[in-house]
Design a protein around this motif. Sequence first.
Motif, PDB file in Angstrom:
ATOM      1  N   ARG A  27       1.561 -14.915   5.791  1.00  0.00           N
ATOM      2  CA  ARG A  27       1.929 -13.603   5.264  1.00  0.00           C
ATOM      3  C   ARG A  27       1.031 -13.175   4.107  1.00  0.00           C
ATOM      4  NH1 ARG A  27       4.120 -11.173   9.358  1.00  0.00           N
ATOM      5  NH2 ARG A  27       6.379 -11.457   9.633  1.00  0.00           N
ATOM      6  N   ALA A  28       0.435 -14.131   3.402  1.00  0.00           N
ATOM      7  CA  ALA A  28      -0.459 -13.775   2.300  1.00  0.00           C
ATOM      8  C   ALA A  28      -1.708 -13.057   2.800  1.00  0.00           C
ATOM      9  CB  ALA A  28      -0.839 -15.027   1.506  1.00  0.00           C
ATOM     10  N   GLY A  29      -2.152 -13.412   4.008  1.00  0.00           N
ATOM     11  CA  GLY A  29      -3.295 -12.733   4.607  1.00  0.00           C
ATOM     12  C   GLY A  29      -4.632 -13.028   3.958  1.00  0.00           C
ATOM     13  N   LEU A  30      -4.741 -14.193   3.324  1.00  0.00           N
ATOM     14  CA  LEU A  30      -5.991 -14.572   2.658  1.00  0.00           C
ATOM     15  C   LEU A  30      -6.750 -15.652   3.414  1.00  0.00           C
ATOM     16  CD1 LEU A  30      -4.791 -14.675  -1.070  1.00  0.00           C
ATOM     17  CD2 LEU A  30      -6.057 -12.848   0.088  1.00  0.00           C
ATOM     18  N   GLY A  31      -6.236 -16.067   4.562  1.00  0.00           N
ATOM     19  CA  GLY A  31      -6.825 -17.175   5.296  1.00  0.00           C
ATOM     20  C   GLY A  31      -5.873 -18.353   5.317  1.00  0.00           C
ATOM     21  N   PRO A 101      -2.428  -9.143  -5.942  1.00  0.00           N
ATOM     22  CA  PRO A 101      -1.666 -10.085  -6.783  1.00  0.00           C
ATOM     23  C   PRO A 101      -0.548 -10.794  -6.017  1.00  0.00           C
ATOM     24  CG  PRO A 101      -2.036  -8.045  -7.973  1.00  0.00           C
ATOM     25  CD  PRO A 101      -2.473  -7.794  -6.557  1.00  0.00           C
ATOM     26  N   MET A 102       0.169 -10.054  -5.165  1.00  0.00           N
ATOM     27  CA  MET A 102       1.233 -10.674  -4.383  1.00  0.00           C
ATOM     28  C   MET A 102       0.659 -11.603  -3.314  1.00  0.00           C
ATOM     29  SD  MET A 102       4.181 -10.127  -5.517  1.00  0.00           S
ATOM     30  CE  MET A 102       5.062 -10.796  -4.103  1.00  0.00           C
ATOM     31  N   GLN A 103      -0.474 -11.248  -2.739  1.00  0.00           N
ATOM     32  CA  GLN A 103      -1.113 -12.120  -1.752  1.00  0.00           C
ATOM     33  C   GLN A 103      -1.471 -13.460  -2.384  1.00  0.00           C
ATOM     34  OE1 GLN A 103      -4.121  -9.036  -0.580  1.00  0.00           O
ATOM     35  NE2 GLN A 103      -3.739  -9.836   1.478  1.00  0.00           N
ATOM     36  N   ILE A 104      -2.040 -13.403  -3.585  1.00  0.00           N
ATOM     37  CA  ILE A 104      -2.417 -14.639  -4.280  1.00  0.00           C
ATOM     38  C   ILE A 104      -1.182 -15.454  -4.624  1.00  0.00           C
ATOM     39  CG2 ILE A 104      -3.456 -15.571  -6.385  1.00  0.00           C
ATOM     40  CD1 ILE A 104      -5.356 -13.160  -6.360  1.00  0.00           C
ATOM     41  N   LEU A 105      -0.138 -14.786  -5.129  1.00  0.00           N
ATOM     42  CA  LEU A 105       1.094 -15.487  -5.508  1.00  0.00           C
ATOM     43  C   LEU A 105       1.755 -16.143  -4.297  1.00  0.00           C
ATOM     44  CD1 LEU A 105       3.283 -16.200  -7.575  1.00  0.00           C
ATOM     45  CD2 LEU A 105       4.339 -13.968  -7.101  1.00  0.00           C
ATOM     46  N   VAL A 106       1.843 -15.412  -3.191  1.00  0.00           N
ATOM     47  CA  VAL A 106       2.493 -15.949  -1.995  1.00  0.00           C
ATOM     48  C   VAL A 106       1.675 -17.089  -1.406  1.00  0.00           C
ATOM     49  CG1 VAL A 106       3.164 -15.391   0.380  1.00  0.00           C
ATOM     50  CG2 VAL A 106       3.751 -13.833  -1.474  1.00  0.00           C
TER      51      VAL A 106
END
Length: 232
Positions: A27-31, A101-106
């Motif tokens: 869900r973070a979508g960063l890889g 910020p939410m992507q990094i936190l999640v």
Amino acid sequence: MLGFSLRFLRLLAGLTLYGFADALMIRAGLGVDPWTVFAQGWVHVTGWSIGLLTVVIGFLVLLLWIPLRQRPGLGTLVNVIWVGPAIELGLWIVPEQTSLPMQILVFASGLLLLAVASGIYIGARMGPGPRDGLMTGIHSRLGWPIWVGRTGVEGSVLLVGWLLGGDVGVGTVVFAALIGPLCSVTLPLLAPSVAAARTGRGARAGRVGRGGRRVPRGAAVAGTAAAGSAPG
């Protein structure tokens, strides 16, 4: 009997948290990690859910245990069956993140939770995950170092998953860099007997390595922790 029941509940708790951690990173979508990239790639090909594909891939990996002469434990089979549905549950609960910020936190929450979950389920001592057994089987049958087998297998599934459209990003690199050190912290805390055994083997086998080179005492724990962090 009570001891077995408690260990089994610990196994289920650890694998449930592991699946939820995977869902957070998705869900973070960063890889995501290489095996999840592989599953995501096949989502694009088959149209199946990632939870179902995680189960199917787990069973296919178990088939590779046969020529490698590895024996699954009860925890191995539960691992294959349980993590996929746990991922689906997590994806149902956690929405997709769109702000950085939410992507990094999640993502960070998922990575930390995965390290904790690994310590919980490994500490149940009910059998390795399917991918763990593949790595150790390659090591025992072919004589390759664990890191060589792990790099070769995970590099291959990462490439295939990426070519099929899996989510490769900065999170994939962060996962590869940090999961070993994180598990080397959580294993001694949550599975001290397993960590002690692995450290002992690493110390005996590693003090005088091949060619007379010394290997640090903690190297075996960090290496096996990293390999053991992909039970799905």
